[in-house]
Design an enzyme around this catalytic site. Structure first.
Site, PDB file in Angstrom:
ATOM      1  N   ASP A  63     -21.223  21.459 -34.865  1.00  0.00           N
ATOM      2  CA  ASP A  63     -19.981  21.025 -34.216  1.00  0.00           C
ATOM      3  C   ASP A  63     -19.726  22.022 -33.087  1.00  0.00           C
ATOM      4  O   ASP A  63     -19.390  23.182 -33.347  1.00  0.00           O
ATOM      5  CB  ASP A  63     -18.837  21.040 -35.241  1.00  0.00           C
ATOM      6  CG  ASP A  63     -17.536  20.527 -34.646  1.00  0.00           C
ATOM      7  OD1 ASP A  63     -17.403  20.523 -33.410  1.00  0.00           O
ATOM      8  OD2 ASP A  63     -16.651  20.138 -35.431  1.00  0.00           O
ATOM      9  N   VAL A  64     -19.908  21.596 -31.850  1.00  0.00           N
ATOM     10  CA  VAL A  64     -19.807  22.549 -30.727  1.00  0.00           C
ATOM     11  C   VAL A  64     -18.386  23.076 -30.533  1.00  0.00           C
ATOM     12  O   VAL A  64     -18.184  24.050 -29.808  1.00  0.00           O
ATOM     13  CB  VAL A  64     -20.330  21.966 -29.385  1.00  0.00           C
ATOM     14  CG1 VAL A  64     -21.794  21.604 -29.478  1.00  0.00           C
ATOM     15  CG2 VAL A  64     -19.475  20.798 -28.919  1.00  0.00           C
ATOM     16  N   ASN A  90     -23.891  18.327 -23.371  1.00  0.00           N
ATOM     17  CA  ASN A  90     -23.695  16.883 -23.230  1.00  0.00           C
ATOM     18  C   ASN A  90     -22.644  16.324 -24.200  1.00  0.00           C
ATOM     19  O   ASN A  90     -22.093  15.255 -23.966  1.00  0.00           O
ATOM     20  CB  ASN A  90     -25.067  16.213 -23.460  1.00  0.00           C
ATOM     21  CG  ASN A  90     -24.985  14.721 -23.625  1.00  0.00           C
ATOM     22  OD1 ASN A  90     -24.789  14.003 -22.656  1.00  0.00           O
ATOM     23  ND2 ASN A  90     -25.129  14.236 -24.856  1.00  0.00           N
ATOM     24  N   TYR A 155      -9.371  13.666 -20.986  1.00  0.00           N
ATOM     25  CA  TYR A 155     -10.785  13.636 -20.574  1.00  0.00           C
ATOM     26  C   TYR A 155     -10.918  14.026 -19.098  1.00  0.00           C
ATOM     27  O   TYR A 155     -11.792  14.812 -18.735  1.00  0.00           O
ATOM     28  CB  TYR A 155     -11.308  12.229 -20.834  1.00  0.00           C
ATOM     29  CG  TYR A 155     -12.785  11.992 -20.633  1.00  0.00           C
ATOM     30  CD1 TYR A 155     -13.710  12.373 -21.601  1.00  0.00           C
ATOM     31  CD2 TYR A 155     -13.254  11.322 -19.507  1.00  0.00           C
ATOM     32  CE1 TYR A 155     -15.071  12.101 -21.444  1.00  0.00           C
ATOM     33  CE2 TYR A 155     -14.605  11.046 -19.336  1.00  0.00           C
ATOM     34  CZ  TYR A 155     -15.508  11.437 -20.310  1.00  0.00           C
ATOM     35  OH  TYR A 155     -16.849  11.160 -20.137  1.00  0.00           O
ATOM     36  N   LYS A 159     -13.068  17.301 -18.062  1.00  0.00           N
ATOM     37  CA  LYS A 159     -14.267  17.210 -17.208  1.00  0.00           C
ATOM     38  C   LYS A 159     -14.055  17.981 -15.898  1.00  0.00           C
ATOM     39  O   LYS A 159     -14.997  18.566 -15.355  1.00  0.00           O
ATOM     40  CB  LYS A 159     -14.611  15.741 -16.933  1.00  0.00           C
ATOM     41  CG  LYS A 159     -15.126  14.995 -18.171  1.00  0.00           C
ATOM     42  CD  LYS A 159     -16.470  15.516 -18.670  1.00  0.00           C
ATOM     43  CE  LYS A 159     -17.042  14.664 -19.796  1.00  0.00           C
ATOM     44  NZ  LYS A 159     -18.348  15.118 -20.293  1.00  0.00           N
ATOM     45  N   THR A 190     -23.480   2.991 -22.862  1.00  0.00           N
ATOM     46  CA  THR A 190     -23.683   3.703 -24.140  1.00  0.00           C
ATOM     47  C   THR A 190     -22.510   3.375 -25.060  1.00  0.00           C
ATOM     48  O   THR A 190     -21.578   2.681 -24.663  1.00  0.00           O
ATOM     49  CB  THR A 190     -23.704   5.234 -23.955  1.00  0.00           C
ATOM     50  OG1 THR A 190     -22.368   5.669 -23.656  1.00  0.00           O
ATOM     51  CG2 THR A 190     -24.644   5.690 -22.861  1.00  0.00           C
TER      52      THR A 190
HETATM   53  N1  LIG Z   1     -21.259   6.511 -21.013  1.00  0.00           N
HETATM   54  C1  LIG Z   1     -20.617   6.742 -19.896  1.00  0.00           C
HETATM   55  O1  LIG Z   1     -20.192   5.801 -19.189  1.00  0.00           O
HETATM   56  C2  LIG Z   1     -20.380   8.140 -19.406  1.00  0.00           C
HETATM   57  C3  LIG Z   1     -19.807   8.315 -18.140  1.00  0.00           C
HETATM   58  C4  LIG Z   1     -19.577   9.590 -17.667  1.00  0.00           C
HETATM   59  C5  LIG Z   1     -19.926  10.680 -18.444  1.00  0.00           C
HETATM   60  N2  LIG Z   1     -20.477  10.495 -19.677  1.00  0.00           N
HETATM   61  C6  LIG Z   1     -20.798  11.696 -20.445  1.00  0.00           C
HETATM   62  O2  LIG Z   1     -22.102  11.607 -20.967  1.00  0.00           O
HETATM   63  C7  LIG Z   1     -22.193  12.405 -22.147  1.00  0.00           C
HETATM   64  C8  LIG Z   1     -22.865  11.620 -23.245  1.00  0.00           C
HETATM   65  O3  LIG Z   1     -22.061  10.506 -23.583  1.00  0.00           O
HETATM   66  P1  LIG Z   1     -22.681   9.112 -24.054  1.00  0.00           P
HETATM   67  O4  LIG Z   1     -22.192   8.091 -23.110  1.00  0.00           O
HETATM   68  O5  LIG Z   1     -24.129   9.246 -24.283  1.00  0.00           O
HETATM   69  O6  LIG Z   1     -21.876   8.842 -25.419  1.00  0.00           O
HETATM   70  P2  LIG Z   1     -22.207   9.239 -26.917  1.00  0.00           P
HETATM   71  O7  LIG Z   1     -20.942   8.994 -27.677  1.00  0.00           O
HETATM   72  O8  LIG Z   1     -23.431   8.534 -27.382  1.00  0.00           O
HETATM   73  O9  LIG Z   1     -22.530  10.798 -26.846  1.00  0.00           O
HETATM   74  C9  LIG Z   1     -21.663  11.816 -27.204  1.00  0.00           C
HETATM   75  C10 LIG Z   1     -22.339  12.658 -28.283  1.00  0.00           C
HETATM   76  O10 LIG Z   1     -21.595  13.847 -28.488  1.00  0.00           O
HETATM   77  C11 LIG Z   1     -21.509  14.071 -29.883  1.00  0.00           C
HETATM   78  N3  LIG Z   1     -20.359  14.920 -30.170  1.00  0.00           N
HETATM   79  C12 LIG Z   1     -19.042  14.639 -29.997  1.00  0.00           C
HETATM   80  N4  LIG Z   1     -18.296  15.677 -30.376  1.00  0.00           N
HETATM   81  C13 LIG Z   1     -19.154  16.644 -30.789  1.00  0.00           C
HETATM   82  C14 LIG Z   1     -18.986  17.958 -31.300  1.00  0.00           C
HETATM   83  N5  LIG Z   1     -17.780  18.502 -31.453  1.00  0.00           N
HETATM   84  N6  LIG Z   1     -20.082  18.675 -31.618  1.00  0.00           N
HETATM   85  C15 LIG Z   1     -21.320  18.140 -31.461  1.00  0.00           C
HETATM   86  N7  LIG Z   1     -21.543  16.912 -30.999  1.00  0.00           N
HETATM   87  C16 LIG Z   1     -20.472  16.171 -30.661  1.00  0.00           C
HETATM   88  C17 LIG Z   1     -21.374  12.679 -30.481  1.00  0.00           C
HETATM   89  O11 LIG Z   1     -21.665  12.677 -31.875  1.00  0.00           O
HETATM   90  C18 LIG Z   1     -22.397  11.932 -29.645  1.00  0.00           C
HETATM   91  O12 LIG Z   1     -23.689  12.100 -30.193  1.00  0.00           O
HETATM   92  C19 LIG Z   1     -20.760  12.849 -22.461  1.00  0.00           C
HETATM   93  O13 LIG Z   1     -20.567  14.163 -21.987  1.00  0.00           O
HETATM   94  C20 LIG Z   1     -19.915  11.884 -21.671  1.00  0.00           C
HETATM   95  O14 LIG Z   1     -18.651  12.407 -21.346  1.00  0.00           O
HETATM   96  C21 LIG Z   1     -20.714   9.260 -20.181  1.00  0.00           C
END
Ligand SMILES: NC(=O)c1ccc[n+]([C@@H]2O[C@H](COP(=O)([O-])OP(=O)(O)OC[C@H]3O[C@@H](n4cnc5c(N)ncnc54)[C@H](O)[C@@H]3O)[C@@H](O)[C@H]2O)c1
Length: 257
Positions: A63-64, A90, A155, A159, A190
């Site tokens: 858990d980060v 990430n 958020y 960010k 996603t």
């Molecule tokens: N999908 C989009 O449209 C989008 C757009 C902009 C930015 N992002 C960014 O991309 C990154 C990945 O997101 P994604 O879209 O793949 O969604 P996702 O939900 O699949 O990925 C997020 C991951 O972070 C993990 N996580 C959350 N809290 C955590 C914690 N405290 N400790 C460890 N792990 C934790 C979750 O279990 C998950 O595996 C994120 O930083 C997100 O903000 C995504």
């Protein structure tokens, strides 16, 4: 010879979505990959998907948002491979909420994950990188770092802070041979796009406004591998003179208004 042969890469939130795609790309390019995530179920599924690289791919439940967990993640990675060359910050969480109704507890949870999590991971990984002469950090930010979305003040703010953490640590870690950069995805398909059970990328509003009116210049959402490729580029020697940059990966969303 692949770009990341013999390199150790840690990817937080590395077992799903963009993180998992990034884990797979690094593994395909020769790296030892440590996926760090909160969900053991996702970790187990990710290990199955990446079974063909099983000697080089690991999952460490982390858990980060808990500093002790992050310290243990780096220690266990050092025990596994003896080095940390690349860190991809990430992990993130997203939900919609009205600013006036937001609870302090949930607001803190977002900052503990996105900002403090990246702070702790970068700090402890940088200590390990220092021992091998340097490394690269890639922070997965968002278009929300510079543009605000309704019902997302937590958020947006987190960010934005991550973007400044990227620039600040790029400056401070340069003497250690550590490059720090970021990617800023737009709409990527996603699990994070599913809000309240609805995939926002499949709604008529999204299709009409972002696609039909080309608010996204390329007129489509992005795919996780399109972000992964940008992350690998910034982590690689090809980006050797790029420091403190935040690369939009958004199909041109941030150039329109
Ligand atoms: N999908 C989009 O449209 C989008 C757009 C902009 C930015 N992002 C960014 O991309 C990154 C990945 O997101 P994604 O879209 O793949 O969604 P996702 O939900 O699949 O990925 C997020 C991951 O972070 C993990 N996580 C959350 N809290 C955590 C914690 N405290 N400790 C460890 N792990 C934790 C979750 O279990 C998950 O595996 C994120 O930083 C997100 O903000 C995504």
């Amino acid at each position: 010879m692949s770009r990341f042969d013999g390199r150790t890469v840690i990817i937080t939130g590395g077992a799903t979505g963009i993180g998992l795609e990034t884990s797979e790309h690094f593994a395909a390019e020769g790296a030892d990959v440590v996926m760090a995530g909160r969900s053991v179920k996702s970790g187990t599924e990710a290990l199955l998907r990446l079974e063909r690289y099983k000697e080089r791919v690991h999952f460490i439940a982390t858990d980060v948002s808990v500093e002790e967990d992050v310290k243990r993640l780096i220690e266990q990675t050092m025990t596994l491979t003896g080095r940390v060359d690349v860190l991809v910050n990430n992990a993130a969480m997203f939900y919609e909420s009205d600013f006036m109704d937001e609870s302090t507890e949930r607001w803190r949870a977002v900052f503990d994950t996105i900002v403090n999590g990246a702070y702790w991971c970068t700090k402890y990984a940088a200590r390990a990188m220092k021992g091998t002469g340097g490394g690269a950090v890639v922070n997965v930010s968002s278009i929300n770092g510079v543009r605000a979305l309704m019902k997302s003040s937590h958020y947006n703010a987190a960010k934005g802070a991550l973007d400044q953490l990227t620039r600040g640590t790029a400056l401070e870690l340069s003497p250690l041979g550590i490059r720090v950069n970021g990617v800023a995805p737009g709409f990527i398909d996603t699990a994070l796009s599913v809000i309240g059970g609805v995939n926002e990328l499949e709604t008529e509003d999204f299709k009409h406004y972002y696609v039909g009116q080309r608010k996204i210049a390329l007129a489509r959402p992005g795919l996780p591998h399109e972000v992964a490729r940008a992350i690998l580029f910034l982590a690689s020697e090809e980006a050797s003179y790029i420091q403190g940059a935040i690369l939009p990966v958004d199909g041109g969303l941030s150039i329109t208004f």
